[in-house]
Design an enzyme around this catalytic site. Structure first.
Site, PDB file in Angstrom:
ATOM      1  N   LYS A  41     -11.260  -4.263 135.797  1.00  0.00           N
ATOM      2  CA  LYS A  41     -12.476  -3.807 136.230  1.00  0.00           C
ATOM      3  C   LYS A  41     -12.653  -3.566 137.776  1.00  0.00           C
ATOM      4  O   LYS A  41     -13.067  -2.599 137.971  1.00  0.00           O
ATOM      5  CB  LYS A  41     -13.596  -4.717 135.542  1.00  0.00           C
ATOM      6  CG  LYS A  41     -13.769  -4.866 134.271  1.00  0.00           C
ATOM      7  CD  LYS A  41     -15.051  -5.445 133.668  1.00  0.00           C
ATOM      8  CE  LYS A  41     -16.025  -4.381 133.649  1.00  0.00           C
ATOM      9  NZ  LYS A  41     -16.000  -2.965 133.117  1.00  0.00           N
ATOM     10  N   ASP A 246     -16.478   1.337 134.801  1.00  0.00           N
ATOM     11  CA  ASP A 246     -16.135   1.122 136.036  1.00  0.00           C
ATOM     12  C   ASP A 246     -16.113   2.245 136.948  1.00  0.00           C
ATOM     13  O   ASP A 246     -16.499   2.182 138.275  1.00  0.00           O
ATOM     14  CB  ASP A 246     -14.754   0.481 135.822  1.00  0.00           C
ATOM     15  CG  ASP A 246     -14.131  -0.743 135.257  1.00  0.00           C
ATOM     16  OD1 ASP A 246     -15.274  -1.332 135.132  1.00  0.00           O
ATOM     17  OD2 ASP A 246     -13.265  -0.649 134.505  1.00  0.00           O
TER      18      ASP A 246
END
Length: 312
Positions: A41, A246
């Site tokens: 992430k 993300d």
């Protein structure tokens, strides 16, 4: 010129299996393809913010292994500084197994690895200024996130979901959960504007000045103490939703780094995330600033991005 921003990285080597349908507990699904992608992430968010024009400083911990070297080589090829990245002998670089079905939905299992060896001192010794923006997620230890909240203005993406100590929320400038993370944090499913507002109010009561609830292909719901608004996403054909959140967070950070208004930064983040789901992979699907500009024009989306020049 973009202002300097910070991202707390979490490098994860993704093994992605393409399946017709998700395996149920106790069963298996045959994969039609398997691919390796660089992900995680924090790493995805850092690369997204960089490719979308922000001057990114990445703080991260990698293993002394082949995967770690792959990440470092990728950052350098993109022109990202690696001065704040540390390697450890105590753990291997993070890994994840991902199943992606025919509709583009995914299931993910993550091994944190070296990401868990990032320390608060990695943050406190980085030279972060009080008004600097710091984007962080929950693939790193709590003391690292706590240090971020004291070092600068913390944008916390509470993923993957886990309990967040109140002392962290007390120093969170902006919170960016998705629908399932909102439910985990508040017990409320943000199924419409009313429930999203109730959930946002509860999160602001815990300390966040800005709350952004990402809603997948529906866009996002934004609230602060003065106002709230639903931002719609353009319609696209999704190939793989892995990493879309993300890209959204990296896009939001990039917009704020360009010193756009929060609302314009959200619109830009939605455009970037919507474009990313049309391609497979997490980091591999992150669009460039030029690609988002072309996408915005094709959907009639005008904004402050039209006057920005990005050198990479």
């Amino acid at each position: 010129m973009s202002r300097t921003v910070w991202v707390i990285g979490s490098a994860v080597l993704d093994t992605v299996f393409s399946v017709d349908h998700m395996p149920r507990p106790g069963s298996s699904s045959l994969a039609s393809a398997v691919n390796l992608f660089l992900g995680g992430k924090g790493s995805n968010q850092a690369v997204a913010a960089h490719k979308l024009g922000a001057d990114v400083r990445l703080i991260e911990c990698l293993g002394h292994d082949e995967a770690g070297e792959m990440f470092l080589a990728t950052y350098r090829e993109l022109g990202m500084p690696t001065d704040w990245i540390r390697q450890t002998n105590d753990a291997s670089t993070g890994q994840a197994n991902i199943c992606v079905d025919a509709t583009g939905q995914n299931q993910i299992a993550v091994y944190v690895g070296a990401n868990g060896h990032l320390t608060a001192s990695d943050v406190t010794e980085a030279g972060i200024q009080e008004d600097d923006l710091i984007l962080c997620q929950l693939e790193v230890p709590n003391d690292v996130i706590h240090a971020c909240g004291h070092a600068g203005r913390l944008i916390l993406n509470p993923a993957p979901p886990r309990d967040i100590p109140q002392v962290i929320l007390d120093h969170t400038w902006a919170l960016t959960p998705n629908e399932s993370e909102v439910e985990a944090l508040t017990g409320i499913i943000p199924s419409d504007d009313t429930s999203a507002q109730v959930a946002a109010n509860r999160l602001m009561a815990h300390g966040a000045e800005h709350v952004v609830i990402t809603l997948g292909d529906r866009g996002c719901f934004y609230a602060n103490q003065q106002s709230s608004q639903l931002f719609h996403a353009p319609k696209v054909k999704a190939a793989d939703t892995t990493g879309a959140g993300d890209v959204f967070n990296g896009g939001l950070l990039a917009g704020l780094a360009h010193e756009w208004e929060f609302h314009d930064s959200l619109r830009f983040a939605i455009l970037a995330a919507s474009l990313s789901v049309t391609k497979p992979g997490a980091m591999a699907s992150i669009p460039s600033f030029a690609e988002v500009m072309e996408f915005a024009q094709s959907h009639g989306e005008a904004g402050p991005w039209e006057s920005v020049e990005v050198a990479w």
